[in-house]
Design a protein around this motif. Structure first.
Motif, short mmCIF file in Angstrom:
data_model
loop_
_atom_site.label_atom_id
_atom_site.label_comp_id
_atom_site.label_asym_id
_atom_site.label_seq_id
_atom_site.Cartn_x
_atom_site.Cartn_y
_atom_site.Cartn_z
N THR A 234 0.84 -1.20 0.00
CA THR A 234 0.00 0.00 0.00
C THR A 234 0.87 1.25 0.00
OG1 THR A 234 -1.74 -1.14 1.24
CG2 THR A 234 -1.80 1.27 1.23
N VAL A 235 0.57 2.17 -0.91
CA VAL A 235 1.29 3.44 -0.96
C VAL A 235 0.51 4.47 -0.16
CG1 VAL A 235 2.13 5.31 -2.45
CG2 VAL A 235 2.30 2.93 -3.21
N LEU A 236 1.17 5.05 0.84
CA LEU A 236 0.56 6.07 1.68
C LEU A 236 1.01 7.46 1.22
CD1 LEU A 236 1.05 4.32 5.15
CD2 LEU A 236 -0.94 4.22 3.63
N SER A 237 0.56 8.47 1.90
CA SER A 237 0.88 9.85 1.53
C SER A 237 2.37 10.13 1.73
CB SER A 237 0.06 10.80 2.39
OG SER A 237 0.38 10.61 3.76
N PRO A 238 2.88 11.22 1.13
CA PRO A 238 4.27 11.60 1.38
C PRO A 238 4.51 11.83 2.87
CG PRO A 238 3.41 12.80 -0.49
CD PRO A 238 2.24 12.09 0.12
N ASP A 239 5.68 11.45 3.33
CA ASP A 239 6.05 11.63 4.73
C ASP A 239 6.29 13.11 4.98
OD1 ASP A 239 7.28 11.57 7.29
OD2 ASP A 239 7.99 9.53 6.91
N ALA A 240 5.55 13.69 5.93
CA ALA A 240 5.63 15.13 6.19
C ALA A 240 6.66 15.49 7.25
CB ALA A 240 4.26 15.66 6.61
N THR A 241 7.38 14.50 7.78
CA THR A 241 8.42 14.78 8.76
C THR A 241 9.73 15.02 8.03
OG1 THR A 241 7.33 13.43 10.44
CG2 THR A 241 9.66 13.88 10.77
N TRP A 242 10.32 16.20 8.23
CA TRP A 242 11.49 16.58 7.45
C TRP A 242 12.64 15.59 7.61
CZ3 TRP A 242 13.55 18.62 3.47
CH2 TRP A 242 14.94 18.80 3.41
N ASN A 243 12.97 15.21 8.87
CA ASN A 243 14.14 14.36 9.03
C ASN A 243 13.95 13.00 8.38
OD1 ASN A 243 13.60 12.15 11.17
ND2 ASN A 243 12.90 13.98 12.26
N HIS A 244 12.70 12.53 8.22
CA HIS A 244 12.46 11.27 7.54
C HIS A 244 12.82 11.38 6.06
CE1 HIS A 244 9.31 9.55 10.61
NE2 HIS A 244 10.41 10.01 11.20
N GLN A 245 12.37 12.44 5.40
CA GLN A 245 12.71 12.66 4.01
C GLN A 245 14.23 12.81 3.84
OE1 GLN A 245 10.76 12.71 1.25
NE2 GLN A 245 8.70 12.71 2.14
N LEU A 246 14.83 13.57 4.74
CA LEU A 246 16.26 13.84 4.66
C LEU A 246 17.08 12.56 4.82
CD1 LEU A 246 18.65 15.86 4.62
CD2 LEU A 246 18.33 16.11 7.10
N TRP A 247 16.72 11.75 5.81
CA TRP A 247 17.46 10.52 6.05
C TRP A 247 17.25 9.50 4.93
CZ3 TRP A 247 21.07 8.25 9.17
CH2 TRP A 247 21.60 9.06 10.17
N PHE A 248 16.06 9.49 4.34
CA PHE A 248 15.83 8.58 3.21
C PHE A 248 16.75 8.97 2.05
CE2 PHE A 248 13.44 6.65 -0.33
CZ PHE A 248 13.30 5.35 0.18
N ALA A 249 16.87 10.27 1.79
CA ALA A 249 17.79 10.74 0.76
C ALA A 249 19.23 10.39 1.09
CB ALA A 249 17.64 12.26 0.59
N ALA A 250 19.63 10.58 2.35
CA ALA A 250 21.01 10.28 2.75
C ALA A 250 21.31 8.80 2.60
CB ALA A 250 21.24 10.73 4.19
N ALA A 251 20.36 7.96 3.00
CA ALA A 251 20.55 6.51 2.85
C ALA A 251 20.69 6.14 1.38
CB ALA A 251 19.38 5.76 3.48
N GLY A 252 19.87 6.77 0.54
CA GLY A 252 19.97 6.51 -0.89
C GLY A 252 21.33 6.90 -1.44
N ALA A 253 21.86 8.02 -1.00
CA ALA A 253 23.17 8.47 -1.49
C ALA A 253 24.27 7.47 -1.16
CB ALA A 253 23.50 9.84 -0.90
N LEU A 254 24.11 6.74 -0.07
CA LEU A 254 25.12 5.75 0.32
C LEU A 254 25.18 4.57 -0.64
CD1 LEU A 254 24.53 5.65 4.19
CD2 LEU A 254 26.41 6.77 2.98
N ILE A 255 24.10 4.34 -1.39
CA ILE A 255 24.04 3.18 -2.28
C ILE A 255 25.02 3.32 -3.44
CG2 ILE A 255 22.56 1.78 -3.78
CD1 ILE A 255 20.16 2.75 -2.08
N ARG A 256 25.16 4.54 -3.95
CA ARG A 256 26.02 4.82 -5.11
C ARG A 256 25.46 4.14 -6.37
NH1 ARG A 256 30.95 7.15 -3.65
NH2 ARG A 256 31.28 7.24 -1.39
#
Length: 352
Positions: free
Chosen positions: A147-169
Motif C-alpha cells: 500500500t502506498v501512503l501519503s508523502p512523509d511530512a516529517t522533514w528528518n524522515h525525508q532527509l534521512w531517506f535521501a542520505a541513505a539513498g546516497a550511500l548506495i552509489r
C-alpha cells in the motif's frame, strides 16, 4: 578508552546477542514506545559490524553477513519491497520513511565495506520502489503489503531517506537524491535561531495557507509549540548528521551554501543551543547528540569541541558492565545499537 576501542568492545558484546536468523534485539523507538521488529537495530548493527569487518576478527564479517541475510530475506522484506518496522495500532507499519532509511543505510554500508555488489544492486531496487514525486521532490511511504501512503511530512524522515539513498552509489537513485537536494529551498525551513522545523510546511499551489497556519499555531497554541520545540531541539543534530552524510557523498551541490542550511549549522555553535539540548527528552535520553554533532562538525568544520561532545556522550551512555551504550534512556537495545553512528567519526577522524 578511545572511541575505536569502545566501538570494538560494543561489537564484541553484540556478537553474543545475535540470534540464529541474523537478527539483533528489537527495541521500542525510545520515548515513542512503539514496539519494533528487529529490522531497525539489525540495520544499525550491520553498519557497526561492517565497519569492524576488516579487523583481524572474521566473526565481525560473519555477523555482518548474517545481519544482511536477515534484512534481505523474503520473510522480512517480502515482494512489496518494504520492511515491517513497527506494530503500533493507529500508526503505519513501515515507520514512515525513516524505517526503510535505516535498513537501506545498513545494507548500503555493508555493500560498500564488505564489497557485496549484488547487495548494492538489490538495495537500489528497494529504494526505487518507494514512490517519488519529482515535482515536490518528496517520497511517499510504502507499507509492507504494498500500500502506498501519503508523502512523509516529517522533514528528518525525508532527509534521512535521501542520505541513505546516497550511500548506495547508484545512478538512478542519485538522480532522485539530487532532485531532493535541488528542492531543499522549497521543502526545508528553519526558525529565526536556526533550529530546523520538524514538519514540512512549505506552501503549495493547492494549500498556500498550510505554512501560515503552522506559524500562527506557535503563538495561538503555546503548549503545543513547547512540545514541538523540544522535539526540534532533540532532532536538530540528527538532521545535521544526515546532511553530513549527503555532503560527504555530494560535496559540490550548491545547497550547502544556502542560508537556511548555514543557519542550521551555525545554531549548534551557540551556547544557548548547547545548554538547551541537554534538557531535551529527544536528545541524550534517545538521540545521541555526542555522535550526531561530532560527525557534522568534522564534515562542515564547525566550531565545536568534538572531543568534549564525544566524552559527554560516553559519560551519559556507556555501560561498562554491559560494554554497551545503554545507559542514556529507556530503550537499552536501541541505545546500544546507535553506537553505529560513531563509526563514521572514526572513519573521518582516524583512530585518535
Amino acid at each position: 578508552m578511545k572511541l575505536p576501542e569502545l566501538i570494538e568492545a560494543a561489537g564484541i558484546r553484540a556478537l553474543t546477542v545475535q540470534d540464529s536468523s541474523g537478527a539483533m534485539p528489537a527495541g521500542h523507538n525510545g520515548p515513542y514506545i512503539d514496539p519494533e521488529t528487529p529490522v531497525r537495530n539489525t540495520a544499525h548493527w550491520l553498519v557497526t559490524f561492517s565497519h569492524l569487518a576488516n579487523r583481524d576478527r572474521p566473526d565481525f564479517r560473519e555477523a555482518a553477513d548474517r545481519c544482511a541475510a536477515y534484512l534481505m530475506s523474503a520473510a522480512v522484506i517480502g515482494e512489496s519491497g518494504a520492511w515491517e518496522n513497527r506494530a503500533q495500532p493507529g500508526k503505519d507499519r513501515c515507520n514512515g520513511l525513516i524505517g526503510p532509511a535505516w535498513a537501506i543505510e545498513g545494507l548500503a554500508s555493508y555493500a560498500e565495506q564488505c564489497e557485496r555488489p549484488a547487495v548494492r544492486k538489490a538495495t537500489a531496487a528497494i529504494f526505487l520502489r518507494h514512490p517519488f514525486n519529482y515535482g515536490q521532490a518528496l517520497w511517499s511511504r510504502l507499507e509492507p503489503d504494498g500500500t502506498v501512503l501519503s508523502p512523509d511530512a516529517t522533514w528528518n524522515h525525508q532527509l534521512w531517506f535521501a542520505a541513505a539513498g546516497a550511500l548506495i552509489r547508484d545512478a538512478e537513485v542519485d538522480a532522485r537524491v539530487l532532485r531532493f537536494l535541488d528542492r531543499i529551498p522549497r521543502n526545508f525551513s528553519v526558525h529565526p535561531d536556526g533550529l530546523i522545523v520538524h514538519r514540512i510546511h512549505a506552501p503549495t499551489e493547492r494549500r498556500p495557507d498550510r505554512w501560515l497556519r503552522a506559524q500562527a499555531n506557535r503563538y495561538l497554541r503555546p503548549a503545543k509549540f513547547a512540545v514541538e520545540r523540544d522535539k526540534e531541539l532533540g532532532y536538530h543534530a540528527f538532521n545535521l548528521y544526515a546532511f553530513a552524510l549527503l555532503c560527504r557523498r555530494m560535496p559540490d551541490h550548491p545547497c550547502w551554501r544556502l542560508p537556511a542550511i548555514r543557519a542550521a549549522l551555525a545554531a549548534v555553535e551557540s551556547t544557548g543551543f548547547q545548554r538547551e539540548i541537554a534538557g531535551s527528552r529527544y536528545a541524550f535520553p534517545y538521540n545521541p547528540p555526542g555522535w550526531e554533532l561530532a560527525f557534522p562538525a568534522l564534515i562542515f568544520d564547525l566550531r565545536l569541541d568534538v572531543a568534549a561532545w564525544l566524552q559527554e556522550q560516553i559519560r551519559r551512555s556507556w555501560n561498562e558492565e554491559m560494554k554497551a551504550t545503554s545507559l542514556a534512556g529507556h530503550d537499552p537495545h536501541t541505545d546500544a545499537a546507535r553506537i553505529y553512528e560513531a563509526c563514521r567519526i572514526v572513519e573521518v577522524a582516524g583512530d585518535g
